[in-house]
Enzyme design. Structure first.
Site, mmCIF file in Angstrom:
data_model
loop_
_atom_site.group_PDB
_atom_site.id
_atom_site.type_symbol
_atom_site.label_atom_id
_atom_site.label_comp_id
_atom_site.label_asym_id
_atom_site.label_seq_id
_atom_site.Cartn_x
_atom_site.Cartn_y
_atom_site.Cartn_z
ATOM 1 N N GLU A 171 -2.029 -5.292 -3.743
ATOM 2 C CA GLU A 171 -1.079 -4.463 -2.981
ATOM 3 C C GLU A 171 0.046 -5.318 -2.406
ATOM 4 O O GLU A 171 1.217 -4.921 -2.433
ATOM 5 C CB GLU A 171 -1.808 -3.718 -1.861
ATOM 6 C CG GLU A 171 -2.724 -2.607 -2.373
ATOM 7 C CD GLU A 171 -3.304 -1.763 -1.265
ATOM 8 O OE1 GLU A 171 -3.520 -0.559 -1.480
ATOM 9 O OE2 GLU A 171 -3.565 -2.298 -0.163
ATOM 10 N N ASP B 293 0.842 -1.197 0.000
ATOM 11 C CA ASP B 293 0.000 0.000 0.000
ATOM 12 C C ASP B 293 0.876 1.244 0.000
ATOM 13 O O ASP B 293 0.619 2.208 -0.725
ATOM 14 C CB ASP B 293 -0.903 -0.042 1.233
ATOM 15 C CG ASP B 293 -1.712 1.225 1.411
ATOM 16 O OD1 ASP B 293 -2.749 1.354 0.748
ATOM 17 O OD2 ASP B 293 -1.293 2.096 2.201
#
Lengths: 225, 225
Positions: A117, A45
């Protein structure tokens, strides 16, 4: 031994892992076991958000930081990542616990977005920033190219108002011209005036708000045309 | 020509800019002019957040992503960045508009924190990720080394409760044993019981809440000891 599922995935992201175990971990949902992709998702992320930020910074030299933030939020939001994950067939490669498997976790946007992610985080761990950047650029450039930076994530009334305020011009006025039809299916007609530009537009909709948005959209289009 | 103010700053961050104009821009508040540090701050916020994330990921291999997020938030929050900026004398090098100058903008934590982020963004633009990473590591390693990952940002009651919940153990019970003293200066004595571990502690404080926190702290310390 080559895993046919992850082989295709690696081809699609344009990166072959030195340490396949990292990719396996990135594809492991927490329902599968204690060694799962949650920490990699945290890392991914972060690197994804930053690479998108730097790509937008370079692609849109005239946008201010507020608009850049808005564009980034649009690109890294769960539905966008979930759709991207679908195109990579990440669902086929996921390792899920039995309960998640039965409830269709492999097609849930949140699960897919998290795995994507985590994969980006795993690339960073496997080979460093440049490798992660190449993967993100490959995956997101088509999305960045399609962006209309002026309109993403904003409704026309806000767009129009912010544009006028940025030019220190009075905000537009809205007036309901007519409400037609019976109570359960009314149509509103609203006029939007931007006095400074001598622009008057009309919008129709099943609510006052919808009619205002339509009128604002037409006014904004005339102004930036 | 070397600017004595930014010379010292570059020495302190351990990086000399190839393009001094980038550093100048990073030190320019929006009150000074239209070419200012706001876009660089956007970029710097992104790279800083990510580098801190990756440093924490490596430093704390046993922390889950929730704890890592909490630690990162602690390290990149405005007061932390503002204090760090003070140690670098960033205030002396800032370019501020007259109004901001008079109102003491050069010592305002938000202005200083923004400039520090902008400087990190400028290093990334000037020389790439590895250079930005070296600067962030130099500046933040002392802070990361001081972290007690178990306690940052959480009160003892929350810590204790979350720990027990994570082990699927019943939450502790709290009981007021005594309230002593006159109305304006009471002392509360509270007992905290964690039945599963057979632990009972007592805390005192000038409010029930403070006494509970003290009792929770002692219980938590016994459990994790």
């Amino acid at each position: 031994m080559t895993n046919p599922t992850t082989f295709g995935l690696q081809r699609l992201i344009g990166y072959n892992f030195h340490h396949q175990a990292l990719l396996t971990q990135a594809l492991t949902h927490r329902s599968f076991g204690s060694v799962n992709n949650e920490r990699l998702e945290f890392l991914g992320d972060g690197v994804l958000n930053f690479i998108i930020a730097s790509q937008l910074y370079l692609a849109f030299p005239k946008l201010d930081e507020g608009d850049l933030s808005r564009l980034r939020a649009h690109l890294v939001k769960e539905p966008t990542l979930g759709e991207l994950a679908l195109t990579l067939n990440i669902g086929d490669a996921l390792r899920l616990g039995e309960g998640e498997l039965k409830s269709g976790g492999w097609r849930r946007p949140s699960v897919l977005a998290d795995a994507l992610e985590a994969i980006i985080g795993a690339v960073f761990l496997d080979a460093g920033f440049d490798a992660a950047e190449m993967v993100v650029i490959k995956l997101f450039t088509p999305l960045i190219d399609k962006i209309d930076p002026k309109s993403i994530g904003k409704d026309p009334k806000s767009l129009l108002q912010e544009y006028l305020q940025s030019k220190k011009i009075d905000v537009p006025s809205y007036e309901v011209l007519a409400i037609e039809g019976e109570a359960h299916c009314q149509t509103f007609r609203v006029e939007c005036k931007v006095a400074k530009f001598n622009i008057t537009t009309q919008g129709e909709g099943t609510s006052r708000r919808a009619a205002e948005q339509e009128a604002a959209k037409l006014a904004y289009q005339q102004i930036i045309a």
